[in-house]
Design a protein around this motif. Structure first.
Motif, PDB file in Angstrom:
ATOM      1  N   ILE A 157      39.271  37.018  41.563  1.00 17.46           N
ATOM      2  CA  ILE A 157      39.239  38.551  40.787  1.00 17.46           C
ATOM      3  C   ILE A 157      39.827  39.562  41.795  1.00 17.46           C
ATOM      4  O   ILE A 157      38.808  39.855  42.477  1.00 17.46           O
ATOM      5  N   GLY A 158      40.683  40.168  41.156  1.00 10.44           N
ATOM      6  CA  GLY A 158      41.027  41.786  42.319  1.00 10.44           C
ATOM      7  C   GLY A 158      41.593  40.970  43.925  1.00 10.44           C
ATOM      8  O   GLY A 158      41.507  40.268  43.409  1.00 10.44           O
ATOM      9  N   GLY A 159      40.458  41.410  44.849  1.00 11.59           N
ATOM     10  CA  GLY A 159      41.108  40.955  46.337  1.00 11.59           C
ATOM     11  C   GLY A 159      40.662  39.853  46.296  1.00 11.59           C
ATOM     12  O   GLY A 159      41.836  39.089  47.168  1.00 11.59           O
ATOM     13  N   SER A 160      40.352  38.807  45.163  1.00 10.92           N
ATOM     14  CA  SER A 160      39.723  37.505  45.312  1.00 10.92           C
ATOM     15  C   SER A 160      41.133  36.568  44.736  1.00 10.92           C
ATOM     16  O   SER A 160      40.468  35.611  44.645  1.00 10.92           O
ATOM     17  N   SER A 210      35.088  34.633  46.042  1.00 12.49           N
ATOM     18  CA  SER A 210      34.599  35.632  45.655  1.00 12.49           C
ATOM     19  C   SER A 210      34.022  36.444  46.905  1.00 12.49           C
ATOM     20  O   SER A 210      32.814  35.368  47.647  1.00 12.49           O
ATOM     21  N   LYS A 211      34.070  37.579  46.987  1.00  8.29           N
ATOM     22  CA  LYS A 211      33.341  38.469  48.578  1.00  8.29           C
ATOM     23  C   LYS A 211      31.966  37.748  48.317  1.00  8.29           C
ATOM     24  O   LYS A 211      31.844  37.716  49.136  1.00  8.29           O
ATOM     25  N   THR A 212      31.177  38.682  47.153  1.00 11.50           N
ATOM     26  CA  THR A 212      30.009  38.635  46.879  1.00 11.50           C
ATOM     27  C   THR A 212      29.690  37.634  46.210  1.00 11.50           C
ATOM     28  O   THR A 212      28.160  37.179  46.481  1.00 11.50           O
ATOM     29  N   THR A 215      30.529  38.433  40.907  1.00  9.83           N
ATOM     30  CA  THR A 215      31.106  38.851  40.377  1.00  9.83           C
ATOM     31  C   THR A 215      31.290  37.904  38.696  1.00  9.83           C
ATOM     32  O   THR A 215      31.740  36.446  39.218  1.00  9.83           O
ATOM     33  N   GLN A 354      45.796  47.288  43.329  1.00 12.44           N
ATOM     34  CA  GLN A 354      44.554  47.409  44.010  1.00 12.44           C
ATOM     35  C   GLN A 354      44.717  47.988  45.332  1.00 12.44           C
ATOM     36  O   GLN A 354      43.612  48.876  45.703  1.00 12.44           O
ATOM     37  N   GLU A 358      42.777  51.462  43.907  1.00 15.82           N
ATOM     38  CA  GLU A 358      41.409  51.280  44.551  1.00 15.82           C
ATOM     39  C   GLU A 358      40.935  52.258  45.712  1.00 15.82           C
ATOM     40  O   GLU A 358      39.680  52.427  46.175  1.00 15.82           O
ATOM     41  N   GLN A 506      34.913  51.570  46.564  1.00 13.43           N
ATOM     42  CA  GLN A 506      35.404  51.756  45.179  1.00 13.43           C
ATOM     43  C   GLN A 506      34.082  51.360  44.142  1.00 13.43           C
ATOM     44  O   GLN A 506      33.843  50.746  43.562  1.00 13.43           O
ATOM     45  N   VAL A 509      34.531  51.445  40.415  1.00 17.76           N
ATOM     46  CA  VAL A 509      34.076  50.421  39.584  1.00 17.76           C
ATOM     47  C   VAL A 509      32.664  49.371  38.889  1.00 17.76           C
ATOM     48  O   VAL A 509      32.701  49.315  38.254  1.00 17.76           O
ATOM     49  N   LYS A 513      31.108  47.350  34.738  1.00 17.88           N
ATOM     50  CA  LYS A 513      30.542  46.471  35.499  1.00 17.88           C
ATOM     51  C   LYS A 513      28.805  46.728  34.801  1.00 17.88           C
ATOM     52  O   LYS A 513      28.266  45.637  34.174  1.00 17.88           O
TER      53      LYS A 513
HETATM   54  O1  F6P Z   1      34.851  45.220  41.218  1.00 17.60           O
HETATM   55  C1  F6P Z   1      36.052  45.426  42.345  1.00 17.60           C
HETATM   56  C2  F6P Z   1      35.806  44.563  43.354  1.00 17.60           C
HETATM   57  O2  F6P Z   1      34.761  44.620  43.760  1.00 17.60           O
HETATM   58  C3  F6P Z   1      37.356  44.286  44.298  1.00 17.60           C
HETATM   59  O3  F6P Z   1      37.314  45.515  45.138  1.00 17.60           O
HETATM   60  C4  F6P Z   1      36.838  43.020  44.407  1.00 17.60           C
HETATM   61  O4  F6P Z   1      38.525  43.036  45.095  1.00 17.60           O
HETATM   62  C5  F6P Z   1      36.880  42.601  43.346  1.00 17.60           C
HETATM   63  O5  F6P Z   1      35.936  43.265  42.776  1.00 17.60           O
HETATM   64  C6  F6P Z   1      36.234  40.731  43.253  1.00 17.60           C
HETATM   65  O6  F6P Z   1      34.788  41.252  44.410  1.00 17.60           O
HETATM   66  P1  F6P Z   1      34.383  39.268  44.765  1.00 17.60           P
HETATM   67  O7  F6P Z   1      35.414  38.941  46.401  1.00 17.60           O
HETATM   68  O8  F6P Z   1      33.590  39.844  45.879  1.00 17.60           O
HETATM   69  O9  F6P Z   1      34.527  38.279  43.522  1.00 17.60           O
END
Ligand code: F6P
Length: 549
Positions: A157-160, A210-212, A215, A354, A358, A506, A509, A513
């Motif tokens: 989602i988002g950048g991913s 997902s970067k983190t 999410t 975005q 963002e 960011q 956001v 959440k």
């Molecule tokens: O909630 C915003 C955000 O952190 C964006 O900046 C990011 O692209 C998106 O959620 C997805 O995050 P992730 O890649 O960590 O799942």
């Protein structure tokens, strides 16, 4: 001046000079500017790589541009730019370097973060992605039952999501038409349902991006996707052949049950919205192949180098950023339209939303002080010809100033032939006609001369003076896409630098959440949620009633 003796942006001489200049220019029409300088149409243009950028239809003179460049100099844009390229921690609130430019640096480049050259590891991941993409494309990588992979579903989602989804759409005609690529982002179960309902699980590869890897939307969808797969294939060991992960967080990937051997890594110095040229682009690389992906990275790099080295007078991202500031801060424009004349760019503006909103939707400076000036605009738009029959009316004759970028191509994609290819001239005739109409309009006298009855003259008069940038390239290729995205990335950077905001965090956001996590038990179990406001509490009760709970 502030209590601590620092001068605020809008109190600087450069800002005041622009404000004064704006007053002097009031009442000047683009018709006057073109009449005064017949060479303006050729002179106010830049060539960057394959992009021809025409900014002649802007409400600016040489003096405006000079003053805008002075503002950039006074606010230290080039210093911050150089710090970014050097790998300094310019994302101050997260204490991180901002190095998406390293993702497209050539193999022999040296870019250090904390004394470590990051380029070798960027290329190691690109090589690993390329090897995997080739195995999927050739059919060597098979699913659990031995069937060839025919479908790739990116879950993020988002950048991913937005980057690979947009770029896959843009480069569809360069892709392997025998492979289906789909993108699931919404936690609404309908998204995954529609993406998978006609797919054979044995032929489907899920890419969890997902970067983190925390999410909630992505983890929820990935968990449901795994269940969908296991329901069909009935064996936990199938996951290894049907799930790969793209992330900075190996621990969470392993905890989810994806073998870290099937993980493609990136790093905390890549922001989510700046990440689709990292491992996040794996679905795209599978679709178009590593060579095309490399061409796209080279396109990015070309504009990175332009932004880093071109003088201010000829620096396209700098210019586009400053033009946005001219309208947002000195003409009260609230929004900016991006209007591509290419069906393949249908997700381009959503991606830019975005990237821009963002990044620059911020209300405090890098030091945490409330800003007294407007920051990022509302970015919006859809492919131009459709927009012409919908919202262009407001751009032409409404009461709001909406600067717009028009993006078009001389050639249709190579795949189009015959009549479909011939349609391209009509598409582009619209492209050119619109920017002309927006700039020059039609005067009341011109309307009268056409014999229009007097009572209709005001309705049919177009004031014009609506500013646009035209970006024209020969063809929409992977390289051109990379060039376009880097152009906007650095435009956004320029604006954030002038406004002195952190374009790379960011925090805005986060609150939603946190609250969503708190509200969920109220929906499912009717739990009492402390701190729920009366309006939301009543809505939650209504929701439960409607669901028969
Ligand atoms: O909630 C915003 C955000 O952190 C964006 O900046 C990011 O692209 C998106 O959620 C997805 O995050 P992730 O890649 O960590 O799942």
């Amino acid at each position: 001046m502030n209590a601590d003796g620092r001068t605020r942006l809008h109190q600087t001489p450069a800002w005041s000079a622009l404000a004064k200049h704006r007053e002097e220019l009031a009442g000047t029409h683009l018709r006057d500017l073109f009449a005064a300088d017949p060479r303006r149409g050729d002179g106010y243009t830049l060539q960057v790589g394959d992009l021809h950028i025409d900014y002649s239809k802007h409400l600016v003179t040489d003096e405006t541009l000079r003053l805008l460049r002075e503002l950039a100099a006074a606010t230290g844009v080039s210093g911050l730019r150089d710090a970014m390229f050097r790998g300094e921690r310019i994302n101050v609130t997260e204490d991180r370097a901002v190095l998406h430019t390293a993702l497209r640096a050539p193999r022999d480049a040296v870019i250090e973060v904390d004394g470590e050259n990051v380029v070798p590891k960027v290329h190691a991941v690109l090589d690993k992605m390329a090897a995997f993409a080739e195995r999927v494309r050739s059919g060597e990588w098979t699913g659990h039952t031995g069937k060839r992979i025919r479908n790739v579903v990116n879950i993020g989602i988002g950048g991913s999501d937005l980057g690979p989804a947009m770029a896959h759409e843009v480069l569809r005609s360069f892709g392997d038409r025998d492979l289906t690529a789909r993108f699931v982002s919404n936690v609404d179960g309908a998204d995954l349902h529609e993406a998978t309902r006609d797919l054979d699980p044995a032929e489907t590869l899920f890419i969890v991006a997902s970067k983190t890897f925390t999410t909630i939307e992505t983890i929820t969808n990935a968990t449901s996707a795994r269940q969908w797969l296991l329901d069909a294939l009935g064996d936990d060991s199938a996951v290894a052949r049907h799930f790969v992960a793209l992330s900075t967080n190996a621990e969470k990937v392993a905890a989810f049950g994806i073998d870290t051997a099937n993980m493609f890594e990136f790093w905390d110095w890549v922001g989510g919205r700046y990440s689709y040229d990292s491992a996040i682009g794996l679905s795209l690389m599978i679709a178009i192949g590593p060579d095309r992906f490399r061409e796209m990275l080279d396109g990015f790099h070309l504009v990175d180098e332009h932004f880093r080295t071109a003088p201010a007078e000829a620096n396209a991202p700098l210019l586009m950023g400053l033009l946005g500031i001219w309208y947002g801060n000195f003409h009260d424009a609230q929004s900016h339209a991006v209007l591509p004349y290419s069906h393949y760019l249908s997700k381009f503006t959503a991606y830019l939303q975005q990237l821009d909103m963002e990044s620059n939707g911020k209300h405090v400076t890098r030091d945490g002080e409330q800003v007294d000036w407007q920051t990022g605009p509302v970015v919006w738009g859809t492919p131009g010809t459709n927009g012409q029959h919908a919202y262009y009316q407001l751009i032409h004759q409404g009461t709001k100033l909406i600067p717009a970028d028009f993006i078009g191509f001389a050639e249709p994609v190579a795949e189009l032939s015959g009549e479909l290819r011939a349609q391209h001239d009509l598409l582009m005739a619209n492209f050119f006609a619109q920017t002309q109409a927006l700039a020059f309009g039609r005067t009341a006298d011109e309307v009268r001369a056409e014999g229009v009855p007097e009572e209709l003259v005001p309705h049919k008069t177009f004031e014009g003076n609506r500013p646009t940038t035209t970006v024209l390239a020969r063809e929409l290729t992977p390289s051109v896409l990379g060039q376009l995205i880097a152009l906007y990335e650095h435009k956004v950077f320029t604006q954030g630098a002038v406004w002195n905001i952190d374009s790379f965090d960011q925090w805005g956001v986060e609150l939603g959440k946190v609250l969503a996590k708190r509200v969920e038990p109220a929906l499912t179990e009717g739990a009492e949620v402390p701190g729920l406001d009366p309006s939301t509490r009543a809505l939650v009760a209504k929701y439960r009633e409607l669901r028969g709970r």
